[in-house]
Design a protein around this motif. Structure first.
Motif, PDB file in Angstrom:
ATOM      1  N   LYS A  25       0.836  -1.205   0.000  1.00 46.69           N
ATOM      2  CA  LYS A  25       0.000   0.000   0.000  1.00 46.69           C
ATOM      3  C   LYS A  25       0.866   1.248   0.000  1.00 46.69           C
ATOM      4  CE  LYS A  25      -4.061  -2.010   2.217  1.00 46.69           C
ATOM      5  NZ  LYS A  25      -4.927  -2.006   3.403  1.00 46.69           N
ATOM      6  N   PHE A  26       1.943   1.231   0.781  1.00 49.90           N
ATOM      7  CA  PHE A  26       2.852   2.375   0.830  1.00 49.90           C
ATOM      8  C   PHE A  26       3.475   2.617  -0.544  1.00 49.90           C
ATOM      9  CE2 PHE A  26       7.207   3.959   1.398  1.00 49.90           C
ATOM     10  CZ  PHE A  26       6.946   5.171   2.003  1.00 49.90           C
ATOM     11  N   THR A  27       3.932   1.546  -1.178  1.00 52.02           N
ATOM     12  CA  THR A  27       4.536   1.664  -2.503  1.00 52.02           C
ATOM     13  C   THR A  27       3.529   2.218  -3.495  1.00 52.02           C
ATOM     14  OG1 THR A  27       6.019  -0.185  -2.024  1.00 52.02           O
ATOM     15  CG2 THR A  27       5.690   0.361  -4.343  1.00 52.02           C
ATOM     16  N   GLU A  28       2.302   1.728  -3.427  1.00 55.92           N
ATOM     17  CA  GLU A  28       1.244   2.209  -4.315  1.00 55.92           C
ATOM     18  C   GLU A  28       0.992   3.701  -4.088  1.00 55.92           C
ATOM     19  OE1 GLU A  28      -3.523   1.510  -4.564  1.00 55.92           O
ATOM     20  OE2 GLU A  28      -2.282  -0.297  -4.427  1.00 55.92           O
ATOM     21  N   LYS A  29       0.899   4.114  -2.819  1.00 55.48           N
ATOM     22  CA  LYS A  29       0.678   5.530  -2.501  1.00 55.48           C
ATOM     23  C   LYS A  29       1.859   6.379  -2.969  1.00 55.48           C
ATOM     24  CE  LYS A  29      -3.326   5.526  -0.512  1.00 55.48           C
ATOM     25  NZ  LYS A  29      -4.459   6.107  -1.159  1.00 55.48           N
ATOM     26  N   MET A  30       3.072   5.879  -2.775  1.00 55.98           N
ATOM     27  CA  MET A  30       4.256   6.621  -3.212  1.00 55.98           C
ATOM     28  C   MET A  30       4.260   6.789  -4.729  1.00 55.98           C
ATOM     29  SD  MET A  30       5.931   7.816  -0.750  1.00 55.98           S
ATOM     30  CE  MET A  30       7.407   8.340  -1.588  1.00 55.98           C
ATOM     31  N   GLU A  31       3.835   5.767  -5.444  1.00 56.70           N
ATOM     32  CA  GLU A  31       3.744   5.874  -6.900  1.00 56.70           C
ATOM     33  C   GLU A  31       2.705   6.915  -7.294  1.00 56.70           C
ATOM     34  OE1 GLU A  31       3.011   1.882  -8.254  1.00 56.70           O
ATOM     35  OE2 GLU A  31       5.088   1.269  -7.913  1.00 56.70           O
ATOM     36  N   GLN A  32       1.584   6.944  -6.567  1.00 59.00           N
ATOM     37  CA  GLN A  32       0.552   7.945  -6.842  1.00 59.00           C
ATOM     38  C   GLN A  32       1.085   9.352  -6.569  1.00 59.00           C
ATOM     39  OE1 GLN A  32      -2.759   6.755  -4.394  1.00 59.00           O
ATOM     40  NE2 GLN A  32      -3.375   5.100  -5.757  1.00 59.00           N
ATOM     41  N   VAL A  33       1.795   9.515  -5.456  1.00 59.13           N
ATOM     42  CA  VAL A  33       2.362  10.814  -5.112  1.00 59.13           C
ATOM     43  C   VAL A  33       3.400  11.225  -6.158  1.00 59.13           C
ATOM     44  CG1 VAL A  33       3.857  11.994  -3.431  1.00 59.13           C
ATOM     45  CG2 VAL A  33       1.901  10.673  -2.639  1.00 59.13           C
ATOM     46  N   HIS A  34       4.226  10.272  -6.583  1.00 56.83           N
ATOM     47  CA  HIS A  34       5.249  10.560  -7.593  1.00 56.83           C
ATOM     48  C   HIS A  34       4.603  10.984  -8.907  1.00 56.83           C
ATOM     49  CE1 HIS A  34       9.120  10.430  -9.549  1.00 56.83           C
ATOM     50  NE2 HIS A  34       8.619   9.646 -10.484  1.00 56.83           N
TER      51      HIS A  34
END
Length: 178
Positions: free
Chosen positions: A114-123
């Protein structure tokens, strides 16, 4: 008591091993039919190293088993029984801890995903915003150029007007305060 292989609650009869572990009848049969190794300590087991035991023997059976045995042997036997029980509780705690650790690892992996997914969204959002900022800067630069060109054109037109009508300009300047 729980089976040291499948960790189900033991009822009735079970199988005790010489390595100090206890198994349900199903797991003991599986071990004997496969590789013959204890699931806890990997000691090679054979039928002669495994004994059936009653999980909850009757008082009559206990009295008959202890009849005629010297107190020293009873104490030694009691000590071994207590140590076996402590060992079983330690194994059970270890099993539970391993289960909890596995659950925690699973939760951590889920959280990491989930963190990786959110970080990708933020990026992705950051990249879009950076592109918008770049476009805005380009637009500001273009507007500044247009402004500069208009100022230069205005200055040129003003000069041309002054050169074309110098008398009017001088008259206007002289009569400005009146």
């Amino acid at each position: 008591m729980r089976c040291n292989a499948c960790w189900r609650e033991l009822e009735g009869r079970a199988i005790s091993t010489t390595c100090g572990h206890i198994l349900c009848n199903e797991d003991a049969s599986k071990i004997l039919s496969n590789d013959g190794a204890c699931p806890i300590c990997d000691q090679v087991l054979s039928k002669s190293l495994m004994r059936p035991v009653d999980i909850n023997p009757s008082d009559e059976w206990v009295n008959m088993a202890m009849a005629g045995i010297s107190p020293q042997i009873l104490m030694k036997s009691s000590y071994k029984s207590i140590m076996f029980y402590i060992g079983q509780k330690e194994l059970e705690m270890q099993y539970k801890m391993n289960r909890i650790v596995a659950q925690c690892r699973q939760k951590c992996e889920t959280m990491q995903e989930k963190f990786t997914e959110k970080m990708e969204q933020v990026h992705t959002a950051y990249q879009k915003m950076a592109k918008r900022c770049q476009q805005a800067e380009q637009e500001i630069e273009n507007l500044s150029k247009d402004k500069q060109e208009l100022q230069e054109k205005f200055s040129e037109k003003s000069r041309q007007a002054i050169c074309k009508y110098p008398v009017i300009v001088v008259f206007l300047i002289l009569n400005w305060d009146t």
